[in-house]
Design a protein around this motif. Structure first.
Motif, PDB file in Angstrom:
ATOM      1  N   GLN A  73       0.708  -1.217  -0.133  1.00 59.30           N
ATOM      2  CA  GLN A  73      -0.113  -0.103  -0.121  1.00 59.30           C
ATOM      3  C   GLN A  73       0.729   1.220  -0.157  1.00 59.30           C
ATOM      4  O   GLN A  73       0.604   2.407  -0.792  1.00 59.30           O
ATOM      5  CB  GLN A  73      -1.099  -0.085   1.140  1.00 59.30           C
ATOM      6  N   ASN A  74       1.875   1.311   0.801  1.00 56.52           N
ATOM      7  CA  ASN A  74       2.719   2.458   0.848  1.00 56.52           C
ATOM      8  C   ASN A  74       3.447   2.712  -0.492  1.00 56.52           C
ATOM      9  O   ASN A  74       3.587   3.837  -0.934  1.00 56.52           O
ATOM     10  CB  ASN A  74       3.786   2.224   2.026  1.00 56.52           C
ATOM     11  N   LEU A  75       3.943   1.460  -0.900  1.00 55.63           N
ATOM     12  CA  LEU A  75       4.783   1.706  -2.237  1.00 55.63           C
ATOM     13  C   LEU A  75       3.707   2.019  -3.511  1.00 55.63           C
ATOM     14  O   LEU A  75       4.222   2.724  -4.431  1.00 55.63           O
ATOM     15  CB  LEU A  75       5.259   0.260  -2.664  1.00 55.63           C
ATOM     16  N   ILE A  93       4.589   5.369  -5.701  1.00 57.84           N
ATOM     17  CA  ILE A  93       4.728   5.390  -7.135  1.00 57.84           C
ATOM     18  C   ILE A  93       3.605   6.250  -7.752  1.00 57.84           C
ATOM     19  O   ILE A  93       3.853   6.562  -8.609  1.00 57.84           O
ATOM     20  CB  ILE A  93       4.531   3.899  -7.482  1.00 57.84           C
ATOM     21  N   GLU A  94       2.618   6.201  -7.045  1.00 58.70           N
ATOM     22  CA  GLU A  94       1.361   7.429  -7.664  1.00 58.70           C
ATOM     23  C   GLU A  94       1.979   8.776  -7.666  1.00 58.70           C
ATOM     24  O   GLU A  94       1.491   9.352  -8.467  1.00 58.70           O
ATOM     25  CB  GLU A  94       0.175   7.189  -6.728  1.00 58.70           C
ATOM     26  N   ASN A  95       2.784   8.876  -6.615  1.00 62.30           N
ATOM     27  CA  ASN A  95       3.275  10.248  -6.387  1.00 62.30           C
ATOM     28  C   ASN A  95       4.466  10.487  -7.350  1.00 62.30           C
ATOM     29  O   ASN A  95       4.935  11.714  -7.596  1.00 62.30           O
ATOM     30  CB  ASN A  95       3.526  10.825  -5.053  1.00 62.30           C
ATOM     31  N   SER A  96       5.031   9.550  -7.577  1.00 54.06           N
ATOM     32  CA  SER A  96       6.473   9.566  -8.434  1.00 54.06           C
ATOM     33  C   SER A  96       6.610   8.431  -9.491  1.00 54.06           C
ATOM     34  O   SER A  96       7.207   7.427  -9.132  1.00 54.06           O
ATOM     35  CB  SER A  96       7.469   9.642  -7.301  1.00 54.06           C
ATOM     36  N   LYS A  97       5.869   8.604 -10.510  1.00 54.62           N
ATOM     37  CA  LYS A  97       5.664   7.341 -11.347  1.00 54.62           C
ATOM     38  C   LYS A  97       7.029   7.158 -12.328  1.00 54.62           C
ATOM     39  O   LYS A  97       7.124   6.373 -13.032  1.00 54.62           O
ATOM     40  CB  LYS A  97       4.400   7.873 -12.383  1.00 54.62           C
ATOM     41  N   SER A 118      13.715   3.099  -8.397  1.00 51.10           N
ATOM     42  CA  SER A 118      13.813   2.523  -7.282  1.00 51.10           C
ATOM     43  C   SER A 118      12.882   2.039  -6.576  1.00 51.10           C
ATOM     44  O   SER A 118      12.453   1.015  -5.964  1.00 51.10           O
ATOM     45  CB  SER A 118      14.592   3.473  -6.189  1.00 51.10           C
ATOM     46  N   LEU A 119      11.484   2.872  -6.788  1.00 50.38           N
ATOM     47  CA  LEU A 119      10.201   2.497  -6.131  1.00 50.38           C
ATOM     48  C   LEU A 119       9.763   1.244  -6.883  1.00 50.38           C
ATOM     49  O   LEU A 119       9.124   0.080  -6.196  1.00 50.38           O
ATOM     50  CB  LEU A 119       9.255   3.498  -5.996  1.00 50.38           C
ATOM     51  N   TYR A 120       9.833   1.212  -8.087  1.00 47.46           N
ATOM     52  CA  TYR A 120       9.258   0.050  -8.875  1.00 47.46           C
ATOM     53  C   TYR A 120      10.167  -1.241  -8.503  1.00 47.46           C
ATOM     54  O   TYR A 120       9.653  -2.291  -8.358  1.00 47.46           O
ATOM     55  CB  TYR A 120       9.251   0.224 -10.392  1.00 47.46           C
ATOM     56  N   ALA A 121      11.516  -0.992  -8.457  1.00 46.56           N
ATOM     57  CA  ALA A 121      12.252  -2.254  -7.898  1.00 46.56           C
ATOM     58  C   ALA A 121      11.919  -2.770  -6.662  1.00 46.56           C
ATOM     59  O   ALA A 121      11.627  -3.975  -6.351  1.00 46.56           O
ATOM     60  CB  ALA A 121      13.485  -1.753  -7.827  1.00 46.56           C
ATOM     61  N   ARG A 122      11.418  -1.807  -5.574  1.00 44.99           N
ATOM     62  CA  ARG A 122      11.179  -2.256  -4.352  1.00 44.99           C
ATOM     63  C   ARG A 122       9.880  -2.933  -4.178  1.00 44.99           C
ATOM     64  O   ARG A 122       9.606  -4.017  -3.715  1.00 44.99           O
ATOM     65  CB  ARG A 122      11.071  -1.144  -3.174  1.00 44.99           C
ATOM     66  N   ARG A 123       8.992  -2.474  -5.355  1.00 41.17           N
ATOM     67  CA  ARG A 123       7.502  -3.115  -5.191  1.00 41.17           C
ATOM     68  C   ARG A 123       7.650  -4.364  -5.989  1.00 41.17           C
ATOM     69  O   ARG A 123       7.103  -5.411  -5.651  1.00 41.17           O
ATOM     70  CB  ARG A 123       6.657  -2.360  -5.977  1.00 41.17           C
ATOM     71  N   ALA A 124       8.643  -4.590  -6.872  1.00 46.13           N
ATOM     72  CA  ALA A 124       8.671  -5.776  -7.596  1.00 46.13           C
ATOM     73  C   ALA A 124       9.377  -6.762  -6.671  1.00 46.13           C
ATOM     74  O   ALA A 124       8.839  -8.074  -6.698  1.00 46.13           O
ATOM     75  CB  ALA A 124      10.001  -5.711  -8.677  1.00 46.13           C
ATOM     76  N   VAL A 125      10.308  -6.426  -5.450  1.00 46.16           N
ATOM     77  CA  VAL A 125      10.651  -7.450  -4.334  1.00 46.16           C
ATOM     78  C   VAL A 125       9.386  -7.761  -3.762  1.00 46.16           C
ATOM     79  O   VAL A 125       9.297  -8.757  -3.392  1.00 46.16           O
ATOM     80  CB  VAL A 125      11.884  -6.751  -3.768  1.00 46.16           C
TER      81      VAL A 125
END
Length: 350
Positions: free
Chosen positions: A34-36, A40-44, A48-55
């Motif tokens: 949810q946090n990620l 990502i919604e605020n910084s598309k 690095s955010l996509y990488a964290r969510r991928a993990v």
């Protein structure tokens, strides 16, 4: 079993590399995602955010979504090595090892040093049966992280694959000293002890691993072997059946089930299992003898003949096979009523 590099601020340049066992991550997965999602919604365009969510998605087993995010991470970080490593981890989890390997190697060539990257490379080379290369990367991982449980485990896997079971057992136990509920070393230890006839030693490893991973097909196969050794035939068949229900590509379990059906006098049911074991056992004389017998008893004379002929090529001392070859040649050549010949031909073509 997954081990992924994950820093406090993910994969941005300069962050400290940290080995994290996904099974030990304390964050609530739903809250983390949810946090990620919000970030990502605020910084598309923040890779690095996509990488964290991928993990996070990888940890949850959502592999298709994880791959989508890994691709976004690679795109927005312009092939940053850490993002390539995350994508390689996802592809490995999807069973796409041949696609994962070049990405992991590219990450390494671009100066990405990580024990978990080296463990991944070791595992990928192990799958390719390139054992020397696999061990080289495992040793690199241990240089960076001497107590890494995954490095101990894969070192044991390489040693076992090359016949060094004594040191393999030692490294599996080393892995368990670092992580007591690590399932895979327990599975391998149980298999080794069962193969050596040390069933009492194997039992606790097997029981503990099955409690932790009841959907592990190899564990059920080993449980079946243990039941066989205890002369619990019905329980063994139940365990082998459970194993193939989880993983239909488990040749050892299919072989056992095929023998069971052959002993019950059902060669057609036996063939359903024995044929699935062919690639793994086609060089084993005992298996070829059982397969040929099943073909003959089911009426597939040409296939039976070819299998017996292969058997004597591999093991010329199998004298009974020569009698079977002569018998089958006679059956195939023997004149028969037209309707019977049609029936036999239909069986052969099946």
């Amino acid at each position: 079993m997954l081990s992924v590099s994950l820093g406090a601020c993910a994969l941005e340049e300069g962050d400290h590399e940290q080995m994290v066992n996904l099974q030990k991550v304390k964050d609530d997965p739903a809250a983390q995602l949810q946090n990620l999602n919000a970030a990502i919604e605020n910084s598309k365009r923040d890779g690095s955010l996509y990488a964290r969510r991928a993990v996070a998605l990888l940890r949850n087993g959502e592999l298709d979504k994880a791959l989508q995010d890994a691709n976004e991470a690679v795109k927005f970080t312009r092939n940053e090595p850490a993002s390539l490593f995350v994508k390689a981890q996802v592809l490995r989890a999807m069973g796409k090892s041949e696609e994962a390997l070049p990405l992991a190697l590219t990450a390494e060539r671009n100066s990405y040093q990580s024990a978990s990257l080296y463990v991944l490379l070791g595992e990928l080379y192990l799958q390719r049966k390139e054992y020397e290369q696999a061990m080289e990367y495992i040793l690199k991982a241990q240089e960076l992280s001497p107590a890494d449980e995954f490095a101990f485990y894969y070192k044991g896997r390489v040693q076992e694959a090359t016949g060094d079971t004594l040191n393999a057992v030692r490294n599996y136990k080393n892995a368990l000293e670092q992580l007591a509920d690590f399932v895979e070393p327990k599975r391998e230890l149980a298999a080794i002890y069962i193969s050596k006839g040390n069933h009492e030693v194997a039992k606790p490893y097997l029981q503990q691993a099955l409690r932790k991973a009841p959907r592990d097909a190899k564990l059920w196969y080993n449980q079946g072997l243990a039941y066989q050794a205890e002369q619990k035939a019905d329980s063994a068949i139940e365990a082998f059946t459970k194993a193939v229900s989880i993983n239909d590509a488990l040749p050892g379990a299919h072989y056992k089930l095929g023998l069971h059906q052959l002993n019950l006098g059902d060669p057609d049911a036996a063939l359903e299992h024995l044929q699935k074991a062919y690639e793994a056992y086609k060089g084993k004389p005992e298996y070829l003898g059982k397969l040929a017998s099943a073909y003959e008893r089911a009426g597939y004379y040409s296939r039976a003949l070819a299998t017996y002929q292969r058997l004597v090529e591999i093991e010329p001392n199998m004298t009974y096979a020569y009698s079977a070859i002569a018998r089958l040649k006679y059956k195939i050549a023997k004149p028969m009523p037209e309707n019977a010949a049609v029936s036999i031909q239909e069986q052969i073509e099946r």
